[in-house]
Design a protein around this motif. Structure first.
Motif, PDB file in Angstrom:
ATOM      1  N   ASP A 347       0.864  -0.998  -0.223  1.00  0.00           N
ATOM      2  CA  ASP A 347       0.015  -0.010   0.046  1.00  0.00           C
ATOM      3  C   ASP A 347       0.836   1.200  -0.139  1.00  0.00           C
ATOM      4  OD1 ASP A 347      -2.131  -1.611  -0.094  1.00  0.00           O
ATOM      5  OD2 ASP A 347      -2.687  -1.336   2.199  1.00  0.00           O
ATOM      6  N   PHE A 348       1.912   1.174   0.750  1.00  0.00           N
ATOM      7  CA  PHE A 348       2.922   2.434   0.857  1.00  0.00           C
ATOM      8  C   PHE A 348       3.430   2.589  -0.568  1.00  0.00           C
ATOM      9  CE2 PHE A 348       7.173   3.984   1.103  1.00  0.00           C
ATOM     10  CZ  PHE A 348       7.124   5.438   1.620  1.00  0.00           C
ATOM     11  N   PHE A 349       4.101   1.754  -1.363  1.00  0.00           N
ATOM     12  CA  PHE A 349       4.543   1.944  -2.504  1.00  0.00           C
ATOM     13  C   PHE A 349       3.512   2.125  -3.550  1.00  0.00           C
ATOM     14  CE2 PHE A 349       8.152  -0.421  -0.774  1.00  0.00           C
ATOM     15  CZ  PHE A 349       9.220   0.580  -0.834  1.00  0.00           C
ATOM     16  N   GLY A 350       2.456   1.478  -3.617  1.00  0.00           N
ATOM     17  CA  GLY A 350       1.360   1.683  -4.136  1.00  0.00           C
ATOM     18  C   GLY A 350       0.832   3.129  -4.206  1.00  0.00           C
ATOM     19  N   SER A 351       0.763   3.655  -3.225  1.00  0.00           N
ATOM     20  CA  SER A 351       0.207   5.225  -3.022  1.00  0.00           C
ATOM     21  C   SER A 351       1.025   5.913  -3.362  1.00  0.00           C
ATOM     22  CB  SER A 351      -0.272   5.246  -1.402  1.00  0.00           C
ATOM     23  OG  SER A 351      -1.142   4.173  -0.992  1.00  0.00           O
ATOM     24  N   LEU A 352       2.254   6.043  -3.673  1.00  0.00           N
ATOM     25  CA  LEU A 352       3.171   7.135  -3.738  1.00  0.00           C
ATOM     26  C   LEU A 352       2.570   7.802  -5.444  1.00  0.00           C
ATOM     27  CD1 LEU A 352       6.749   5.459  -3.504  1.00  0.00           C
ATOM     28  CD2 LEU A 352       5.480   7.096  -1.610  1.00  0.00           C
ATOM     29  N   PRO A 353       2.443   8.882  -5.073  1.00  0.00           N
ATOM     30  CA  PRO A 353       1.928   9.604  -6.345  1.00  0.00           C
ATOM     31  C   PRO A 353       2.674   9.467  -7.702  1.00  0.00           C
ATOM     32  CG  PRO A 353       2.043  11.059  -4.391  1.00  0.00           C
ATOM     33  CD  PRO A 353       2.776   9.994  -4.082  1.00  0.00           C
ATOM     34  N   ALA A 354       1.950   9.471  -8.802  1.00  0.00           N
ATOM     35  CA  ALA A 354       2.637   9.042  -9.980  1.00  0.00           C
ATOM     36  C   ALA A 354       3.267  10.537 -10.491  1.00  0.00           C
ATOM     37  CB  ALA A 354       1.509   8.830 -11.164  1.00  0.00           C
ATOM     38  N   GLY A 355       4.472  10.344 -10.961  1.00  0.00           N
ATOM     39  CA  GLY A 355       5.307  11.410 -11.297  1.00  0.00           C
ATOM     40  C   GLY A 355       6.149  12.117 -10.342  1.00  0.00           C
ATOM     41  N   LEU A 356       6.011  11.575  -9.058  1.00  0.00           N
ATOM     42  CA  LEU A 356       6.692  12.212  -7.918  1.00  0.00           C
ATOM     43  C   LEU A 356       8.137  11.408  -7.746  1.00  0.00           C
ATOM     44  CD1 LEU A 356       6.550  14.292  -5.822  1.00  0.00           C
ATOM     45  CD2 LEU A 356       5.538  12.487  -4.371  1.00  0.00           C
ATOM     46  N   PHE A 357       8.182   9.881  -7.746  1.00  0.00           N
ATOM     47  CA  PHE A 357       9.181   9.211  -7.533  1.00  0.00           C
ATOM     48  C   PHE A 357       9.278   8.324  -8.506  1.00  0.00           C
ATOM     49  CE2 PHE A 357       7.559   9.924  -3.143  1.00  0.00           C
ATOM     50  CZ  PHE A 357       8.197  10.974  -3.080  1.00  0.00           C
ATOM     51  N   GLU A 358       9.955   8.453 -10.013  1.00  0.00           N
ATOM     52  CA  GLU A 358       9.899   7.607 -10.966  1.00  0.00           C
ATOM     53  C   GLU A 358      10.644   6.362 -10.837  1.00  0.00           C
ATOM     54  OE1 GLU A 358      11.815   7.584 -15.471  1.00  0.00           O
ATOM     55  OE2 GLU A 358      11.888   9.570 -14.223  1.00  0.00           O
ATOM     56  N   ASN A 359      11.555   6.198  -9.817  1.00  0.00           N
ATOM     57  CA  ASN A 359      12.499   4.960  -9.829  1.00  0.00           C
ATOM     58  C   ASN A 359      11.733   3.954  -8.842  1.00  0.00           C
ATOM     59  OD1 ASN A 359      15.277   5.456 -11.085  1.00  0.00           O
ATOM     60  ND2 ASN A 359      14.725   7.504  -9.682  1.00  0.00           N
ATOM     61  N   LEU A 360      10.608   4.444  -8.204  1.00  0.00           N
ATOM     62  CA  LEU A 360      10.009   3.742  -7.223  1.00  0.00           C
ATOM     63  C   LEU A 360       8.691   3.184  -7.513  1.00  0.00           C
ATOM     64  CD1 LEU A 360      10.758   5.689  -3.749  1.00  0.00           C
ATOM     65  CD2 LEU A 360      11.919   3.730  -4.543  1.00  0.00           C
ATOM     66  N   GLU A 361       8.400   3.682  -8.634  1.00  0.00           N
ATOM     67  CA  GLU A 361       6.978   3.238  -9.194  1.00  0.00           C
ATOM     68  C   GLU A 361       7.082   1.771  -9.622  1.00  0.00           C
ATOM     69  OE1 GLU A 361       5.469   5.931 -12.513  1.00  0.00           O
ATOM     70  OE2 GLU A 361       5.694   7.507 -11.133  1.00  0.00           O
ATOM     71  N   GLY A 362       5.937   1.028  -9.378  1.00  0.00           N
ATOM     72  CA  GLY A 362       5.891  -0.449  -9.625  1.00  0.00           C
ATOM     73  C   GLY A 362       6.578  -1.364  -8.736  1.00  0.00           C
ATOM     74  N   ILE A 363       7.007  -0.724  -7.766  1.00  0.00           N
ATOM     75  CA  ILE A 363       7.691  -1.858  -6.830  1.00  0.00           C
ATOM     76  C   ILE A 363       6.677  -2.603  -6.138  1.00  0.00           C
ATOM     77  CG2 ILE A 363       8.777  -1.998  -4.411  1.00  0.00           C
ATOM     78  CD1 ILE A 363      10.686   0.315  -5.251  1.00  0.00           C
ATOM     79  N   LYS A 364       6.840  -3.927  -6.060  1.00  0.00           N
ATOM     80  CA  LYS A 364       6.075  -4.829  -4.871  1.00  0.00           C
ATOM     81  C   LYS A 364       6.778  -5.476  -3.915  1.00  0.00           C
ATOM     82  CE  LYS A 364       3.061  -4.581  -8.569  1.00  0.00           C
ATOM     83  NZ  LYS A 364       1.721  -3.751  -8.051  1.00  0.00           N
ATOM     84  N   ALA A 365       6.011  -5.475  -2.824  1.00  0.00           N
ATOM     85  CA  ALA A 365       6.725  -5.708  -1.683  1.00  0.00           C
ATOM     86  C   ALA A 365       5.748  -6.250  -0.394  1.00  0.00           C
ATOM     87  CB  ALA A 365       7.330  -4.495  -0.796  1.00  0.00           C
ATOM     88  N   LYS A 366       6.582  -6.927   0.600  1.00  0.00           N
ATOM     89  CA  LYS A 366       5.660  -7.516   1.526  1.00  0.00           C
ATOM     90  C   LYS A 366       6.177  -7.060   2.980  1.00  0.00           C
ATOM     91  CE  LYS A 366       6.894 -11.417   3.130  1.00  0.00           C
ATOM     92  NZ  LYS A 366       7.134 -13.173   3.493  1.00  0.00           N
ATOM     93  N   GLY A 367       5.363  -7.000   3.905  1.00  0.00           N
ATOM     94  CA  GLY A 367       5.513  -6.628   5.319  1.00  0.00           C
ATOM     95  C   GLY A 367       4.864  -5.371   5.446  1.00  0.00           C
ATOM     96  N   TRP A 368       5.287  -4.706   6.428  1.00  0.00           N
ATOM     97  CA  TRP A 368       4.993  -3.266   6.744  1.00  0.00           C
ATOM     98  C   TRP A 368       5.944  -2.283   7.222  1.00  0.00           C
ATOM     99  CZ3 TRP A 368       6.684  -1.719  11.299  1.00  0.00           C
ATOM    100  CH2 TRP A 368       6.675  -2.541  12.428  1.00  0.00           C
ATOM    101  N   LEU A 369       5.456  -0.869   6.888  1.00  0.00           N
ATOM    102  CA  LEU A 369       6.364   0.192   7.125  1.00  0.00           C
ATOM    103  C   LEU A 369       5.773   1.151   8.056  1.00  0.00           C
ATOM    104  CD1 LEU A 369       7.502   0.895   3.480  1.00  0.00           C
ATOM    105  CD2 LEU A 369       8.801  -0.148   5.221  1.00  0.00           C
ATOM    106  N   GLN A 370       6.683   1.866   8.870  1.00  0.00           N
ATOM    107  CA  GLN A 370       5.860   2.894   9.699  1.00  0.00           C
ATOM    108  C   GLN A 370       6.825   4.086   9.922  1.00  0.00           C
ATOM    109  OE1 GLN A 370       5.430   1.758  13.725  1.00  0.00           O
ATOM    110  NE2 GLN A 370       3.656   3.036  14.011  1.00  0.00           N
ATOM    111  N   TYR A 371       6.272   5.241   9.754  1.00  0.00           N
ATOM    112  CA  TYR A 371       7.285   6.456   9.696  1.00  0.00           C
ATOM    113  C   TYR A 371       7.007   7.588  10.766  1.00  0.00           C
ATOM    114  CZ  TYR A 371       9.722  10.804   8.096  1.00  0.00           C
ATOM    115  OH  TYR A 371      10.346  11.610   7.913  1.00  0.00           O
ATOM    116  N   ASN A 372       8.123   7.954  11.239  1.00  0.00           N
ATOM    117  CA  ASN A 372       7.871   9.180  12.390  1.00  0.00           C
ATOM    118  C   ASN A 372       8.684  10.390  12.007  1.00  0.00           C
ATOM    119  OD1 ASN A 372       5.843   8.009  14.658  1.00  0.00           O
ATOM    120  ND2 ASN A 372       7.126   6.387  14.237  1.00  0.00           N
TER     121      ASN A 372
END
Length: 660
Positions: A347-372
């Motif tokens: 969900d994190f990588f899929g939610s990155l806005p198109a046109g913002l992070f070209e190199n990260l578009e299309g990444i598939k991952a497992k697990g979870w992330l948390q940011y502070n």
């Protein structure tokens, strides 16, 4: 008895008929009385004249008001309309006053005018003519109080039922003209519906509006829909901020308003569909967000602006709670906190806005992330800046599939293209097939250690980031009022050079941080390999890239043969390789200011045990040029003295002194 009852009933009926007849006969007087009261009430409240040319009944309970105008004293006319058709409450006639149940307004014109500092509408939002003007010299302007008056004025004047046909509004000032046109505006028992055409200079928006309103509780929920394929575009954003903001649909609500102790707190929700953002400081391309939302709680007061921590921002499927505050009473204090719950990595990588992070578009991952994130700064004591940024992942976090860019390509040989001003200038292989490639073991320890000492002393111990260096960079940038220092580690410089553009945008910096975090925290590439790639791609002069190319260009030798003085010189020009000539006079001698840099880097290396005391004592700030560099630098034919360019401060500031 029966006859008496019939006679009594007949008498009552006759009395009622007479009363109705009298009210019908005198209703015009009741109407005139009501109109006079309305005019008096408005004119007592505002410094303006409300003129109603004629008012008359056209049937039993319908009134037509004509030739209406609202004219501020000694100012341009604010509102005019040809006629208003109103339905009158039958009960109100018996009560001796007229209550309008429904209004139909045709051909209304609202004209707001600004001439210099004078307007014909500002009085509507003031407490009254007798109110003393606010003293803004010490306390600043209270935008909370101002917004509260705007909200209450707007809501208090919303009728229960109104039907506008051909409502026109305009704002005219020396700098701009805004025209609104509503073919219809219907407010019926709390329901709103309208079509709106807005022209702001050359920008035209066509919208449909639907919603609900509760004037008593100051609640409104409205949806704006684009009526054409151009979407809804915010005016003046391009002119004022060099940016573009456009969207297809906006749903916005005000759910609660509270004004206490000179502070206004509002809460509600906003949802935007198909949002497009463009700003050169954000990203080089359009940023596209399919769906974004914010549940907001905002407080405005004297010298105070707060986005409460209850505020939640959603971008596609990713959510975060935001707290932001700006206080400007005794000192300028800025606070920013961002916190997310555990977000599924996909969900994190899929939610990155198109046109913002070209190199990260299309990444598939497992697990979870948390940011502070926690950021605090008092502009009167910049040295006390607080900056903490943490991205945590679950133990099972993994990249299952790379998207547009395989970050792991730097494990082996890869093709690297150098760009300048967005254009490719050179492409070469980073690997053994390139004769100018140097394995890390074939690069002089003097050069490796000098670079680490100057650029990133904690490279082999940190996880890609140096928060204290970031903190110091923030302090310097705030002091100078511009982006003067980035606090980048070698890992970050490498990612910037290999994967990203050189443009200084927020998107590039965030993408850089995410890629570095993945490389370092997932152990995608060893530290030695990262440093080796760095040594082979960084710029060292005119079309000079990598340690071997630099060693040959300046000294005509292999990188393994570099001595301490040569290594420190090459390190000194990494921050600004295009200024390599400024290090020398016209005879090819290092300028005097380099001596301070040599003492500093040499001293750091000695204290860290990277060179001996003897090597430090014998260190002399000079090198002997050979080859192409000498041909470009040595131009003197006599003993004339060349004025030195003082770049000492620039070079010293490029070093992370806190790592010494």
């Amino acid at each position: 008895m029966k006859n008496r009852i019939l006679a009594w009933a007949g008498g009552v009926l006759a009395f009622l008929l007479l009363l109705v007849l009298l009210l019908f006969i005198f209703r015009s007087r009741v109407l005139s009385y009501t109109i006079d009261r309305i005019v008096a009430k408005v004119e007592n409240k505002y410094p303006a004249d409300l003129n109603i040319g004629n008012a008359e009944f056209v049937d039993w309970n319908s009134v037509v008001l004509s030739d209406i105008s609202f004219v501020p004293h000694q100012l341009d006319t604010l509102f005019t309309t040809d006629n208003v058709y109103a339905t009158v409450s039958f009960r109100s006639i018996f009560q001796g006053r007229i209550v309008f149940k429904r209004l139909e307004v045709t051909d209304g014109y609202l004209t707001a005018v600004k001439k210099g500092n004078q307007t014909n509408f500002a009085f509507l939002f003031k407490d009254g003519e007798t109110a003393e003007p606010a003293d803004t010299a010490d306390t600043g302007r209270n935008y909370g109080a101002l917004l509260n008056r705007v909200i209450e004025t707007a809501f208090d004047n919303v009728p229960d039922q109104v039907d506008f046909k051909n409502l026109n509004a305009s704002y005219v000032s020396p700098n701009r003209t805004i025209d609104f046109r509503m073919p219809f505006l219907l407010v019926d028992d709390g329901h709103i519906e309208s079509e709106v055409y807005v022209r702001t200079d050359s920008l035209v928006n066509n919208m449909r509006v639907r919603g609900t309103i509760d004037p008593r509780d100051y609640r409104i929920a409205t949806s704006l829909y684009a009526a054409d394929t151009n979407g809804i575009r915010l005016p003046y954003i391009q002119q004022k901020f060099d940016a573009t903001v456009a969207f297809d649909t906006l749903h916005i609500s005000l759910d609660n308003k509270r004004f206490r102790n000179d502070k206004l707190t509002v809460s509600g929700r906003a949802v935007v569909d198909d949002l497009v953002l463009n700003h050169p400081k954000l990203a080089s391309e359009d940023i596209q967000v399919s769906e974004s939302a914010v549940d907001y709680v905002v407080t405005l007061g004297p010298d105070l602006y707060v986005i409460d921590s209850l505020t939640e921002v959603r971008v596609n499927k990713a959510r975060a709670n935001i707290y932001a505050a700006y206080e400007n009473k005794d000192a300028k204090i800025i606070d920013l906190k961002v916190k997310t719950e555990k977000v599924p990595a996909n969900d994190f990588f899929g939610s990155l806005p198109a046109g913002l992070f070209e190199n990260l578009e299309g990444i598939k991952a497992k697990g979870w992330l948390q940011y502070n994130l926690n950021f605090h700064v008092n502009m009167d004591s910049l040295e006390q800046v607080v900056f903490n940024s943490d991205l945590d992942a679950s133990d099972d976090f993994r990249i299952l599939e790379w998207g547009n860019t395989n970050i792991e390509k730097i494990k082996g040989s890869f093709s690297h293209t150098v760009y300048e001003y967005g254009k490719p200038v050179r492409t070469f292989t980073v690997g053994p097939s390139n004769p100018f490639y140097s394995p890390i073991g074939e690069v002089s320890p003097y050069l490796r250690n000098a670079i680490l000492s100057a650029e990133d002393a904690g490279f082999y111990s940190h996880n890609g980031f140096h928060e204290e260096a970031f903190r110091q960079a923030i302090i310097k940038n705030l002091k100078e009022g511009e982006f003067a220092r980035g606090g980048s580690t070698i890992s970050m410089q490498l990612v910037k050079n290999v994967f990203l553009t050189r443009k200084k945008t927020v998107a590039r910096k965030v993408e850089e941080a995410i890629i570095v975090w993945m490389i370092e925290n997932l152990d995608l590439v060893s530290k030695n390999r990262l440093f080796e790639v760095y040594l082979n791609i960084i710029e060292w002069g005119p079309n000079v890239y990598g340690a071997k190319d630099a060693s040959r260009f300046y000294f005509g030798k292999q990188p393994s043969e570099l001595n301490l003085a040569e290594a420190i010189f090459l390190t000194s020009i990494i921050p600004s390789p295009k200024r390599y000539r400024s290090s020398f006079d016209s005879y090819g001698n290092l300028r005097n200011y380099k001596a301070g840099y040599y003492r500093m880097i040499g001293g750091i290396m000695r204290r860290r045990g990277l060179i001996s005391q003897e090597e430090y004592e014998n260190l002399y700030p000079n090198v002997r040029l050979y080859g192409r560099a000498r041909d470009l630098i040595v131009t003197a034919q006599d003993s004339s003295v060349v004025e030195e360019e003082d770049t000492t401060q620039f070079e010293l500031e490029s070093i992370d002194l806190l790592d010494f």
